[in-house]
Design a protein around this motif. Structure first.
Motif, PDB file in Angstrom:
ATOM      1  N   GLU A   1       0.837  -1.190   0.000  1.00  0.00           N
ATOM      2  CA  GLU A   1       0.000   0.000   0.000  1.00  0.00           C
ATOM      3  C   GLU A   1       0.874   1.241   0.000  1.00  0.00           C
ATOM      4  OE1 GLU A   1      -2.315   0.424   3.529  1.00  0.00           O
ATOM      5  OE2 GLU A   1      -3.415   2.157   2.795  1.00  0.00           O
ATOM      6  N   VAL A   2       0.601   2.123  -0.935  1.00  0.00           N
ATOM      7  CA  VAL A   2       1.348   3.370  -1.013  1.00  0.00           C
ATOM      8  C   VAL A   2       0.857   4.332   0.063  1.00  0.00           C
ATOM      9  CG1 VAL A   2       1.821   5.400  -2.428  1.00  0.00           C
ATOM     10  CG2 VAL A   2       1.788   3.130  -3.484  1.00  0.00           C
ATOM     11  N   GLN A   3       1.805   4.881   0.806  1.00  0.00           N
ATOM     12  CA  GLN A   3       1.463   5.872   1.826  1.00  0.00           C
ATOM     13  C   GLN A   3       2.455   7.024   1.777  1.00  0.00           C
ATOM     14  OE1 GLN A   3       1.152   3.830   5.649  1.00  0.00           O
ATOM     15  NE2 GLN A   3      -1.060   4.003   5.485  1.00  0.00           N
ATOM     16  N   LEU A   4       1.941   8.214   1.975  1.00  0.00           N
ATOM     17  CA  LEU A   4       2.756   9.424   2.063  1.00  0.00           C
ATOM     18  C   LEU A   4       2.329  10.168   3.324  1.00  0.00           C
ATOM     19  CD1 LEU A   4       2.302  10.524  -1.645  1.00  0.00           C
ATOM     20  CD2 LEU A   4       4.382   9.565  -0.686  1.00  0.00           C
ATOM     21  N   VAL A   5       3.295  10.510   4.151  1.00  0.00           N
ATOM     22  CA  VAL A   5       2.985  11.182   5.407  1.00  0.00           C
ATOM     23  C   VAL A   5       3.845  12.428   5.521  1.00  0.00           C
ATOM     24  CG1 VAL A   5       2.904  10.997   7.903  1.00  0.00           C
ATOM     25  CG2 VAL A   5       2.383   8.992   6.497  1.00  0.00           C
ATOM     26  N   GLU A   6       3.180  13.585   5.556  1.00  0.00           N
ATOM     27  CA  GLU A   6       3.884  14.860   5.707  1.00  0.00           C
ATOM     28  C   GLU A   6       4.035  15.212   7.180  1.00  0.00           C
ATOM     29  OE1 GLU A   6       0.923  15.488   2.194  1.00  0.00           O
ATOM     30  OE2 GLU A   6       0.928  14.579   4.186  1.00  0.00           O
ATOM     31  N   SER A   7       5.092  15.945   7.474  1.00  0.00           N
ATOM     32  CA  SER A   7       5.296  16.474   8.815  1.00  0.00           C
ATOM     33  C   SER A   7       6.161  17.719   8.709  1.00  0.00           C
ATOM     34  CB  SER A   7       5.949  15.439   9.729  1.00  0.00           C
ATOM     35  OG  SER A   7       7.214  15.065   9.233  1.00  0.00           O
ATOM     36  N   GLY A   8       6.234  18.467   9.811  1.00  0.00           N
ATOM     37  CA  GLY A   8       7.123  19.617   9.863  1.00  0.00           C
ATOM     38  C   GLY A   8       6.450  20.962   9.728  1.00  0.00           C
ATOM     39  N   GLY A   9       5.148  20.966   9.506  1.00  0.00           N
ATOM     40  CA  GLY A   9       4.456  22.241   9.421  1.00  0.00           C
ATOM     41  C   GLY A   9       4.378  22.921  10.775  1.00  0.00           C
ATOM     42  N   GLY A  10       3.919  24.159  10.763  1.00  0.00           N
ATOM     43  CA  GLY A  10       3.781  24.899  12.014  1.00  0.00           C
ATOM     44  C   GLY A  10       3.603  26.369  11.759  1.00  0.00           C
ATOM     45  N   LEU A  11       3.751  27.137  12.843  1.00  0.00           N
ATOM     46  CA  LEU A  11       3.617  28.585  12.810  1.00  0.00           C
ATOM     47  C   LEU A  11       5.002  29.213  12.854  1.00  0.00           C
ATOM     48  CD1 LEU A  11       1.930  31.217  13.033  1.00  0.00           C
ATOM     49  CD2 LEU A  11       1.934  30.854  15.526  1.00  0.00           C
ATOM     50  N   VAL A  12       5.253  30.128  11.935  1.00  0.00           N
ATOM     51  CA  VAL A  12       6.556  30.781  11.869  1.00  0.00           C
ATOM     52  C   VAL A  12       6.349  32.241  11.491  1.00  0.00           C
ATOM     53  CG1 VAL A  12       6.935  30.163   9.444  1.00  0.00           C
ATOM     54  CG2 VAL A  12       8.905  30.567  10.939  1.00  0.00           C
ATOM     55  N   GLN A  13       7.243  33.101  11.923  1.00  0.00           N
ATOM     56  CA  GLN A  13       7.151  34.509  11.559  1.00  0.00           C
ATOM     57  C   GLN A  13       7.687  34.727  10.148  1.00  0.00           C
ATOM     58  OE1 GLN A  13       9.195  36.708  14.667  1.00  0.00           O
ATOM     59  NE2 GLN A  13       7.245  37.123  15.687  1.00  0.00           N
ATOM     60  N   ALA A  14       7.226  35.781   9.531  1.00  0.00           N
ATOM     61  CA  ALA A  14       7.725  36.131   8.206  1.00  0.00           C
ATOM     62  C   ALA A  14       9.250  36.272   8.244  1.00  0.00           C
ATOM     63  CB  ALA A  14       7.093  37.434   7.735  1.00  0.00           C
ATOM     64  N   GLY A  15       9.883  35.729   7.223  1.00  0.00           N
ATOM     65  CA  GLY A  15      11.334  35.722   7.165  1.00  0.00           C
ATOM     66  C   GLY A  15      11.957  34.470   7.750  1.00  0.00           C
ATOM     67  N   GLY A  16      11.155  33.676   8.422  1.00  0.00           N
ATOM     68  CA  GLY A  16      11.652  32.462   9.051  1.00  0.00           C
ATOM     69  C   GLY A  16      11.717  31.283   8.093  1.00  0.00           C
ATOM     70  N   ALA A  23       7.412  11.323   4.188  1.00  0.00           N
ATOM     71  CA  ALA A  23       7.873   9.944   4.322  1.00  0.00           C
ATOM     72  C   ALA A  23       6.998   9.054   3.449  1.00  0.00           C
ATOM     73  CB  ALA A  23       7.811   9.506   5.778  1.00  0.00           C
ATOM     74  N   ALA A  24       7.652   8.323   2.549  1.00  0.00           N
ATOM     75  CA  ALA A  24       6.931   7.493   1.582  1.00  0.00           C
ATOM     76  C   ALA A  24       7.138   6.014   1.866  1.00  0.00           C
ATOM     77  CB  ALA A  24       7.399   7.823   0.173  1.00  0.00           C
ATOM     78  N   SER A  25       6.138   5.221   1.580  1.00  0.00           N
ATOM     79  CA  SER A  25       6.252   3.772   1.712  1.00  0.00           C
ATOM     80  C   SER A  25       5.345   3.098   0.688  1.00  0.00           C
ATOM     81  CB  SER A  25       5.874   3.325   3.127  1.00  0.00           C
ATOM     82  OG  SER A  25       4.533   3.667   3.412  1.00  0.00           O
ATOM     83  N   GLY A  26       5.663   1.819   0.415  1.00  0.00           N
ATOM     84  CA  GLY A  26       4.819   1.044  -0.486  1.00  0.00           C
ATOM     85  C   GLY A  26       5.230   1.089  -1.947  1.00  0.00           C
ATOM     86  N   PHE A  27       6.335   1.774  -2.268  1.00  0.00           N
ATOM     87  CA  PHE A  27       6.819   1.772  -3.642  1.00  0.00           C
ATOM     88  C   PHE A  27       8.318   2.059  -3.632  1.00  0.00           C
ATOM     89  CE2 PHE A  27       7.202   6.416  -4.324  1.00  0.00           C
ATOM     90  CZ  PHE A  27       6.445   6.894  -3.265  1.00  0.00           C
TER      91      PHE A  27
END
Length: 126
Positions: A1-16, A23-27
């Protein structure tokens, strides 16, 4: 089974900066292209980068060129999107997607992508 999982988002100030991970799996990761897309409220989904690591192919639209960098770690089956000099207009849900078609390059046309992750929110405050 193909799976894609994103991470690392959040709140940041302009200029940051933020680094997103997909992370991918299944292929067989490095045979295919991975794209990053974003969708802001009320706007259409926009491609912001892609990579086909087996050929070293990458692409950036003008809106992010020079600020975003895509890379891959094939041993970890993970693609990264390093985002620098962030602007409030970069605020969106960011998705990664896999294009399981064979080729030499990559594209930010969402129609060629077969599998999508669930998305990660990036918010840039002014």
């Amino acid at each position: 089974e193909v799976q894609l999982v994103e991470s690392g988002g959040g709140l940041v100030q302009a200029g940051g900066s933020l680094r997103l991970s997909c992370a991918a799996s299944g292929f067989t990761f490095d045979d295919y292209a991975i794209g990053w897309f974003r969708q802001a409220p009320g706007k259409e989904r926009e491609g912001v980068s892609c990579i086909r690591s087996s050929y070293g192919s990458t692409y950036y639209p003008d809106s992010v060129k020079g600020r975003f960098t895509i890379s891959s770690d094939n041993a970890k089956n993970t693609v990264y999107l390093e985002m620098n000099s962030l602007k409030p207009e970069d605020t969106a849900v960011y998705y990664c997607a896999a294009d399981l078609g064979l080729g030499y390059g990559c594209y930010t046309d969402e129609r060629v992508y077969d599998y999508w992750g669930q998305g990660t929110q990036v918010t840039v405050s002014s």
